[in-house]
Every structure is written in C-alpha cells, then in structure tokens.
Design an enzyme around this catalytic site. Sequence first.
Site, PDB file in Angstrom:
ATOM      1  N   GLY A   1       0.805  -1.222   0.000  1.00 27.95           N
ATOM      2  CA  GLY A   1       0.000   0.000   0.000  1.00 27.95           C
ATOM      3  C   GLY A   1       0.831   1.261   0.000  1.00 27.95           C
ATOM      4  O   GLY A   1       2.030   1.251  -0.249  1.00 27.95           O
TER       5      GLY A   1
ATOM      6  N   HIS B   1       2.322   4.374  -5.187  1.00 29.43           N
ATOM      7  CA  HIS B   1       2.921   5.422  -6.008  1.00 29.43           C
ATOM      8  C   HIS B   1       2.949   4.918  -7.451  1.00 29.43           C
ATOM      9  O   HIS B   1       2.499   3.795  -7.735  1.00 29.43           O
ATOM     10  CB  HIS B   1       4.328   5.783  -5.501  1.00 29.43           C
ATOM     11  CG  HIS B   1       5.210   4.590  -5.299  1.00 29.43           C
ATOM     12  ND1 HIS B   1       5.650   3.808  -6.342  1.00 29.43           N
ATOM     13  CD2 HIS B   1       5.711   4.015  -4.170  1.00 29.43           C
ATOM     14  CE1 HIS B   1       6.400   2.832  -5.872  1.00 29.43           C
ATOM     15  NE2 HIS B   1       6.448   2.917  -4.552  1.00 29.43           N
TER      16      HIS B   1
ATOM     17  N   HIS C   1       4.039   1.307  -8.241  1.00 30.37           N
ATOM     18  CA  HIS C   1       3.012   0.274  -8.061  1.00 30.37           C
ATOM     19  C   HIS C   1       2.005   0.308  -9.215  1.00 30.37           C
ATOM     20  O   HIS C   1       1.570  -0.730  -9.708  1.00 30.37           O
ATOM     21  CB  HIS C   1       2.226   0.517  -6.773  1.00 30.37           C
ATOM     22  CG  HIS C   1       3.012   0.428  -5.502  1.00 30.37           C
ATOM     23  ND1 HIS C   1       3.275   1.522  -4.717  1.00 30.37           N
ATOM     24  CD2 HIS C   1       3.576  -0.627  -4.871  1.00 30.37           C
ATOM     25  CE1 HIS C   1       3.960   1.155  -3.641  1.00 30.37           C
ATOM     26  NE2 HIS C   1       4.165  -0.148  -3.711  1.00 30.37           N
TER      27      HIS C   1
ATOM     28  N   GLN D   1      11.473  -4.744 -10.200  1.00 23.55           N
ATOM     29  CA  GLN D   1      12.911  -5.010 -10.132  1.00 23.55           C
ATOM     30  C   GLN D   1      13.601  -4.121  -9.102  1.00 23.55           C
ATOM     31  O   GLN D   1      14.734  -4.355  -8.729  1.00 23.55           O
ATOM     32  CB  GLN D   1      13.535  -4.810 -11.516  1.00 23.55           C
ATOM     33  CG  GLN D   1      14.979  -5.241 -11.563  1.00 23.55           C
ATOM     34  CD  GLN D   1      15.407  -5.600 -12.956  1.00 23.55           C
ATOM     35  OE1 GLN D   1      14.845  -6.491 -13.583  1.00 23.55           O
ATOM     36  NE2 GLN D   1      16.405  -4.902 -13.463  1.00 23.55           N
TER      37      GLN D   1
ATOM     38  N   ASP E   1      13.017  -4.154  -6.090  1.00 29.61           N
ATOM     39  CA  ASP E   1      13.343  -5.117  -5.031  1.00 29.61           C
ATOM     40  C   ASP E   1      13.912  -6.362  -5.708  1.00 29.61           C
ATOM     41  O   ASP E   1      13.274  -7.422  -5.745  1.00 29.61           O
ATOM     42  CB  ASP E   1      12.092  -5.436  -4.221  1.00 29.61           C
ATOM     43  CG  ASP E   1      11.526  -4.195  -3.553  1.00 29.61           C
ATOM     44  OD1 ASP E   1      11.946  -3.884  -2.445  1.00 29.61           O
ATOM     45  OD2 ASP E   1      10.681  -3.503  -4.180  1.00 29.61           O
TER      46      ASP E   1
ATOM     47  N   GLN F   1      14.236  -9.687  -3.822  1.00 28.76           N
ATOM     48  CA  GLN F   1      12.892 -10.256  -3.606  1.00 28.76           C
ATOM     49  C   GLN F   1      12.381 -10.920  -4.881  1.00 28.76           C
ATOM     50  O   GLN F   1      11.886 -12.046  -4.848  1.00 28.76           O
ATOM     51  CB  GLN F   1      11.950  -9.136  -3.168  1.00 28.76           C
ATOM     52  CG  GLN F   1      10.483  -9.493  -3.207  1.00 28.76           C
ATOM     53  CD  GLN F   1       9.627  -8.386  -2.617  1.00 28.76           C
ATOM     54  OE1 GLN F   1       9.582  -8.233  -1.401  1.00 28.76           O
ATOM     55  NE2 GLN F   1       8.950  -7.614  -3.447  1.00 28.76           N
TER      56      GLN F   1
ATOM     57  N   SER G   1       9.382   5.055  -3.823  1.00 27.11           N
ATOM     58  CA  SER G   1       9.211   4.132  -2.698  1.00 27.11           C
ATOM     59  C   SER G   1       8.231   4.746  -1.718  1.00 27.11           C
ATOM     60  O   SER G   1       8.232   5.967  -1.508  1.00 27.11           O
ATOM     61  CB  SER G   1      10.562   3.913  -2.002  1.00 27.11           C
ATOM     62  OG  SER G   1      10.361   3.322  -0.724  1.00 27.11           O
TER      63      SER G   1
ATOM     64  N   ARG H   1       8.517   4.573   1.282  1.00 30.34           N
ATOM     65  CA  ARG H   1       9.337   5.072   2.385  1.00 30.34           C
ATOM     66  C   ARG H   1       9.951   6.446   2.090  1.00 30.34           C
ATOM     67  O   ARG H   1      10.526   7.047   2.998  1.00 30.34           O
ATOM     68  CB  ARG H   1      10.435   4.070   2.734  1.00 30.34           C
ATOM     69  CG  ARG H   1       9.908   2.796   3.407  1.00 30.34           C
ATOM     70  CD  ARG H   1      11.037   1.909   3.922  1.00 30.34           C
ATOM     71  NE  ARG H   1      10.569   0.855   4.789  1.00 30.34           N
ATOM     72  CZ  ARG H   1      10.393  -0.429   4.431  1.00 30.34           C
ATOM     73  NH1 ARG H   1      10.625  -0.806   3.183  1.00 30.34           N
ATOM     74  NH2 ARG H   1       9.976  -1.338   5.308  1.00 30.34           N
TER      75      ARG H   1
END
Length: 293
Positions: free
Chosen positions: A31, A34, A37, A148, A150, A153, A185, A187
């Site tokens: 969630g 941005h 996503h 990509q 991440d 991951q 991000s 964050r």
Amino acid sequence: MLITRTIAETRTAIAHARAQGKRIGFVPTMGYLHEGHLQLIDIARQHSDFVVVSIFVNPTQFGPHEDFASYPRDFERDRTLCEARGADLIFAPEVSEMYPERSLITFQIEKLADRLCGARRPGHFNGVVLVVSKLFNIVQPDIAVFGQKDAQQLIIIKRLVQDLNFPVRIISAPTVREPDGLAMSSRNVYLSPTQRAQSTVLYKSLQRAKTLIESGERDAKRVIAEMERVIATASEAKIDYIEIVRVSDLQPIEKLDGLVLIALAVYFGKARLIDNIILNVSDRAVREIAALP
Ligand code: AMP
C-alpha cells in the site's frame, strides 16, 4: 472495483471472474501506492483480464526494530488510485485474517538470502516468502507482477515459484523513478527536504558504476569504492551496503562478467532506501537490463 477484507470473499470473487474465462493477474503491495506500483497494475492488465491488487503491510517481514508500526498507510488514497488505474479487486485483509495464529511453518532460503538485504534484515525474506505463498494460494493468479526495484525479492520469488511449482508466471517490471532519478518508494515520505535533495546520490552512484564499467573497469572492489565516494558527498547518507553479485545465485563476484546486480541500501535518518541496476557485462559490451526475463 471490488474491495474484499476476508479470504473467503476474495476466493468467491475471483472464482466468479475465472468462471467467466478471465485470466487472473496479481500485484501484491504494502500500500501507500505510487506510480511504481501503478505501472505494475498496467503490466498486469496487459497480461490478464482481472487484476487483483493486495494491500497488506505484512508484519512477518519486518524485524523487531523496523518500521512496521510507522509504515505509511492510506487506504482511501490507495483505493482511488487503484480504481483510476483499472484494477478489478483490492484485497486488503487485517493481520488477524492473514495470521489468525503465528505460522509454525517457515522457509529456509539457501544462498539467495545470504547477502544484500537478506544479510542485514534477518528473517525478512522468510516473511516475504511466507506471505507471498499465502497470497498465491488465496488469489491463485495466472500471472503476478513484481518490481525489479526489489531485485533480491524478485529473484527469490522466481525461485520460490520454480521450487514449489506454483502455477503462476512471474513478470518483472522496471524500476520507476522520480525525474531526478530517485527510485519511487512508499518510504520516501520519511525523508526531510534536505535528505530528499541528497537522496539522488543513490541513483548517481549506480550511474557512475555503469559508466566506469562501460569504460572497461571490471574490478568490483574498485567500482564499489567509487560508488562510496559518490554517496559520501551526501552528508546525511549512511551506507548500509553496496554489493555486486551474480544474478544467478546472488553470490559476490570480484571480476565483473555476465549478468550482475549492483545493489545498495543507504540510510537517510530513519529511512532506509534501496536501489539497484542489473548489467549484462561481456568483454566488449555492457548492457543495462531494465527488467529480468
Ligand atoms: P511494496 O509495496 O514496497 O512492498 O512493493 C510492492 C511491489 O511494487 C513490489 O513488487 C515492488 O518491487 C514494486 N515496486 C515498489 N517500488 C517500485 C518502483 N519504484 N518501481 C517499480 N516497482 C516498484
């Protein structure tokens, strides 16, 4: 656009779509969406007929001193963005729905979680693999899209699907950046104006690495040293790691050759930002890979 909170209603809605012959696309997120996503939603749309977005801040992938409690959340904003982008369903469960009890099953990830974020965030990828496995079993998508940005991951999820025979195709999406190069991000909202201005050193250091390698440098240590110099120009930056690893097994490489991942994590205050580039390096040429095949 449908919104579901429980596993049962999610399964029912998706079964209905599948009964109409629709292919299911899936974009798992935490969630606070941005443009990065939203481009995953666009890619999912291109490969499927019914796009499911999950919004779930997964507690099992956060360490005890990490930002689970303070991670930004704004469901109404996310809902509007998903709807505008043409998602068909948002699955946004509570923690108690996903984890009525602590899972007694955990994963052991060899090699792929040894380095990079795996080394600095013990248990992180275990939590990721656990929640993604649960989400895959709930949604049962035909395709799922991961960024990509991440990269570790993404590579671990591809291997999860291969090793456990999940019937889903993983599609990787290029990193979406702000105009000045900072990778988008959730964050990034943690950054003060000064830190935000300085945070462009992450991408600058990756670009500097690429330029060096293009001009013939093949020694990983020297590339990393140069990246450290670029990042040191930002007074508030604290390097967590800069590493160069093989894409195949995420093990460090000394002489650059083949598909390599140049990845870094840098703290600005409490914000821990990550970024990377993937290069295909041969004797004669260097090519950047925007999204792994
Ligand atoms: P998150 O919500 O941060 O867990 O991310 C959900 C998905 O979005 C993951 O597959 C991420 O790799 C992807 N993602 C996050 N940021 C970006 C970005 N800037 N560009 C492309 N994909 C991203």
